[in-house]
Scaffold this motif. Structure first.
Motif: not given
Length: 93
Positions: A41-49, A54-68
């Motif tokens: 709702g209301n252009s909000k998002n869900f951020v998972l820390t 690790l990202k797919i390319d093995d670089t550092s991952l800190s958040t996954l952000t979902f918005n739709t």
């Protein structure tokens, strides 16, 4: 692989951005699937820390952000880190 799914009802994320932290896994190969079931709702998002991620390319991952609706991420526990296996529409940072 054994694991679990978390489905976020986007309409419940209405008044403020929502955040959560993914705890360490409990066994190697454990998978976690996160899916947004409908538009937030209301252009909000869900951020998972993700601590020690690790990202797919093995670089550092800190958040996954979902918005739709229908955005998703699948991660797998390596024994010390969550590694992204796949995403759809999710911002990986």
């Amino acid at each position: 692989s054994p694991g679990g799914s978390t489905i976020i009802n986007g309409t419940a994320v209405n008044d403020a951005h929502c955040t959560a932290t993914l705890a360490d896994g409990t066994f190697i190969g454990q998978r976690k699937h996160v899916l947004i079931s409908n538009t937030l709702g209301n252009s909000k998002n869900f951020v998972l820390t993700v601590t020690n991620g690790l990202k797919i390319d093995d670089t550092s991952l800190s958040t996954l952000t979902f918005n739709t609706a229908a955005e998703m991420a699948l991660v797998e526990w390596t024994g010390s880190k969550w590694k992204v296996i796949s995403t759809l529409g999710t911002t990986v940072a």
